[in-house]
Design an enzyme around this catalytic site. Structure first.
Site, short mmCIF file in Angstrom:
data_model
loop_
_atom_site.label_atom_id
_atom_site.label_comp_id
_atom_site.label_asym_id
_atom_site.label_seq_id
_atom_site.Cartn_x
_atom_site.Cartn_y
_atom_site.Cartn_z
N LYS A 66 1.23 -0.71 0.39
CA LYS A 66 -0.09 -0.07 -0.41
C LYS A 66 0.96 1.33 0.29
CE LYS A 66 -1.40 2.11 4.20
NZ LYS A 66 -1.37 3.28 4.37
N ASN A 67 2.13 1.29 0.53
CA ASN A 67 3.01 2.46 1.16
C ASN A 67 3.45 3.16 -0.51
OD1 ASN A 67 1.55 3.05 3.60
ND2 ASN A 67 3.55 2.35 5.01
N CYS B 44 -4.49 13.24 13.14
CA CYS B 44 -5.58 11.85 13.10
C CYS B 44 -5.33 11.09 14.27
CB CYS B 44 -4.73 11.28 12.08
SG CYS B 44 -3.35 10.80 11.63
N ARG C 74 1.07 15.75 12.57
CA ARG C 74 0.86 15.13 11.19
C ARG C 74 1.35 16.01 10.38
NH1 ARG C 74 -0.60 9.67 9.53
NH2 ARG C 74 1.21 8.90 8.06
N ASP D 115 5.20 1.74 11.65
CA ASP D 115 3.82 0.58 10.93
C ASP D 115 4.38 -0.75 11.81
OD1 ASP D 115 3.22 2.60 10.46
OD2 ASP D 115 4.02 2.27 8.27
N ARG E 260 -8.05 -0.66 5.04
CA ARG E 260 -7.70 0.49 4.57
C ARG E 260 -6.18 -0.10 3.86
NH1 ARG E 260 -6.02 4.26 7.80
NH2 ARG E 260 -4.99 5.01 6.29
C1 UD1 Z 1 5.29 7.62 8.61
C2 UD1 Z 1 6.28 6.97 8.81
C3 UD1 Z 1 6.45 5.43 7.84
C4 UD1 Z 1 4.87 5.17 7.99
C5 UD1 Z 1 3.90 6.25 8.13
C6 UD1 Z 1 2.14 5.55 8.10
C7 UD1 Z 1 8.65 7.49 9.37
C8 UD1 Z 1 10.00 8.24 8.73
N1 UD1 Z 1 8.01 7.63 8.78
O1 UD1 Z 1 5.20 8.53 7.16
O2 UD1 Z 1 6.94 4.58 8.29
O3 UD1 Z 1 4.28 4.26 7.04
O4 UD1 Z 1 3.60 7.26 8.94
O5 UD1 Z 1 2.42 5.57 9.79
O6 UD1 Z 1 9.00 6.57 9.85
N2 UD1 Z 1 6.49 15.82 10.32
C9 UD1 Z 1 6.92 16.49 10.63
N3 UD1 Z 1 6.30 17.62 9.24
C10 UD1 Z 1 6.91 17.66 7.60
C11 UD1 Z 1 6.13 16.39 7.60
C12 UD1 Z 1 6.73 15.07 8.64
O7 UD1 Z 1 7.22 17.83 11.51
O8 UD1 Z 1 6.13 17.64 6.89
C13 UD1 Z 1 6.97 14.47 11.55
C14 UD1 Z 1 5.51 14.02 11.70
O9 UD1 Z 1 4.86 14.89 12.26
C15 UD1 Z 1 6.31 12.94 12.24
C16 UD1 Z 1 7.53 12.74 11.22
O10 UD1 Z 1 8.23 13.68 10.76
O11 UD1 Z 1 6.87 12.78 13.37
C17 UD1 Z 1 7.46 12.03 10.33
O12 UD1 Z 1 6.48 11.82 9.98
P1 UD1 Z 1 6.27 11.74 7.70
O13 UD1 Z 1 7.11 10.16 7.59
O14 UD1 Z 1 6.15 12.47 7.13
O15 UD1 Z 1 5.41 10.49 8.34
P2 UD1 Z 1 4.52 9.86 6.79
O16 UD1 Z 1 5.36 9.72 5.18
O17 UD1 Z 1 3.02 9.20 6.80
#
Ligand code: UD1
Length: 429
Positions: free
Chosen positions: A27-28, A125, A130, A317, A409
């Site tokens: 999915k990811n 969420c 996030r 995850d 999902r």
């Molecule tokens: C994250 C996980 C990913 C997982 C997904 C769903 C990591 C690094 N990322 O990806 O493995 O598959 O959740 O569970 O393990 N952040 C900021 N500002 C930004 C973007 C991110 O502060 O603009 C912070 C987020 O709040 C979080 C961290 O950076 O604490 C990692 O976020 P990010 O990797 O972007 O989240 P996902 O891509 O959703």
């Protein structure tokens, strides 16, 4: 989009999982690669795309953006992009984005290919705030004008995006994907430092190479992208899902089972495999990139500590699923969640099943118990639903898991796969 809100799973615990299973497409990895089809006109053919509600949601989003999408039962997803590049149909609305945070992945491709985008702010969420500030800062460095109006990110570009030096303050998977895609059509060279090294980013890089992009440093934390004039349509097969693979290994381990899991992305699973081995599971895998993993778990598991981190660390995850195993292990363990600030929503539910877990914001202290007991529980997010399902499989008695749409999902036909291994699960509405 969600048509199974009231469905629940009824799991009768105590069966040992045995047999053979296989892992579906990731999915990811699928969602960013589907977003990449915005970058090039033509007919894109993506195979091994799992049949999941998040994929359906993303298809709906692309349709809103003027593309046509079909997803066949054989898991081939075809996207036809005949958009003329004019700044029309560039609106990702709140009702889609609020249900699927990955929708933010269209921002970079829209700005790169159409010069304009209006995407709803995803908002928080259940697992944390996030934010997307790092995506926006990077796009501004590439020449985009960004403003936030009435809950929407509105972006525009005068001409084309240009290359830039991006140094992410934090490792962000979605941020890296967004900027990587945007950079493929920018003028000049973009360097992304502290880039996410997750296998799904590597898969996106390979899909973009297949479309004609120029990217070096793939798999490292520094990606260098030289923009090209245009990309061509993709023909690409999505990698198997490493989190589904890890979840299956945990489910077998929890029941003391003996299963061979085929189509595992073995090279991406080292951290999970080593942790399960440290807990006492026997795991046999060869050195192939994608292959079969044999898991045998005969003994009582031993407590270990778990820390989540960006790849190649333990995936956030996998945290909830491993916690279920630790809940029935011998000894005490500490789980530290380093990615999200609120990702222990499964803890009170596991405690309702007899686990002894005490958690603050980012640390959970677990005292293993001999057994869990079936109870009605509520799934709060995708991976929490997997952890409760594993708990139900190894618990004494019957577990009712509510809000199971979260599972749908991200896991393709997961209960069917478990039933084929001997699990007793029924779905009720
Ligand atoms: C994250 C996980 C990913 C997982 C997904 C769903 C990591 C690094 N990322 O990806 O493995 O598959 O959740 O569970 O393990 N952040 C900021 N500002 C930004 C973007 C991110 O502060 O603009 C912070 C987020 O709040 C979080 C961290 O950076 O604490 C990692 O976020 P990010 O990797 O972007 O989240 P996902 O891509 O959703």
């Amino acid at each position: 989009m969600i048509d199974n809100v009231s469905e629940k799973l009824i799991v009768t615990g105590g069966t040992t999982l045995r047999g053979e299973s296989f892992v579906s497409g990731s999915k990811n990895a699928s969602l960013p690669i589907i977003a990449a089809t915005l970058l090039a006109n033509g007919r894109h053919k993506l195979s091994n795309v799992p049949l999941l509600s998040d994929v359906n949601g993303f298809a709906t989003l692309l349709t809103t953006l003027g593309l046509s999408v079909s997803h066949a039962k054989n898991r081939v997803l075809t996207v036809t992009n005949n958009h003329d590049g004019t700044p029309t149909q560039c609106h990702a609305p709140y009702d889609i984005v609020s249900r699927m945070r990955a929708s933010i992945l269209v921002l970079g491709p829209l700005l790169a290919s159409r010069g304009t985008a209006k995407v709803s702010l995803p908002g928080g969420c259940t697992i944390g705030a996030r934010p997307v500030d790092l995506h926006l800062k990077a796009l501004q460095l590439m020449g985009a004008t960004i403003s936030i109006n009435h809950g929407y990110i509105e972006g525009s570009v005068d001409g084309k995006l240009h290359g830039a030096n991006i140094d992410f303050d934090k490792v962000t998977v979605t941020g890296t994907a967004n900027i990587l895609m945007a950079a493929t059509l920018a003028t000049g060279t973009t360097t992304i430092r502290n880039a996410a090294m997750e296998p799904e980013i590597v898969d996106l890089c390979h899909a973009l190479l297949n479309m004609g992009a120029s990217i070096s440093g793939i798999g490292s934390n520094t990606l260098v992208i030289t923009g090209v004039e245009s990309l061509s349509s993709a023909e690409y097969s999505i990698m198997p899902d490493r989190i589904e693979a890890g979840t299956l290994l945990c489910a077998v381990t929890a029941t003391g089972g003996d299963v061979i899991v085929h189509n595992c992305p073995i090279s991406t699973l080292n951290t999970v495999i080593h942790k399960l081995q440290a807990m006492g599971a026997e795991i046999y895998a060869d050195n192939s990139h994608i292959g079969s993993v044999h898991v045998i778990a005969k003994k009582r598991l031993q407590a270990v500590d778990v820390d989540t981190n960006p790849y190649p660390g333990m995936p956030t995850d996998m945290q909830a699923q491993l916690m279920t195993l630790l809940a029935i292990s011998d000894g005490t363990s500490i789980v530290t969640e380093n990615i999200f600030e609120n990702r222990f929503m499964h803890v009170p539910e596991l405690n309702r099943m007899g686990a002894h877990i005490h958690a603050n914001e980012t640390t959970a202290f677990i005292t293993g118990v001999e057994t869990l007991y079936g109870a009605p529980v509520k799934a709060t997010d995708l991976r929490a639903s997997a952890s409760l399902l594993i708990a139900g499989l190894c618990a004494q008695g019957t577990t009712e898991i509510h809000d199971i749409y979260h599972l749908d999902r991200g896991y393709e036909k997961f209960e069917d796969k478990l039933i084929a291994l001997g699990a007793k699960i029924t779905r009720q509405s």
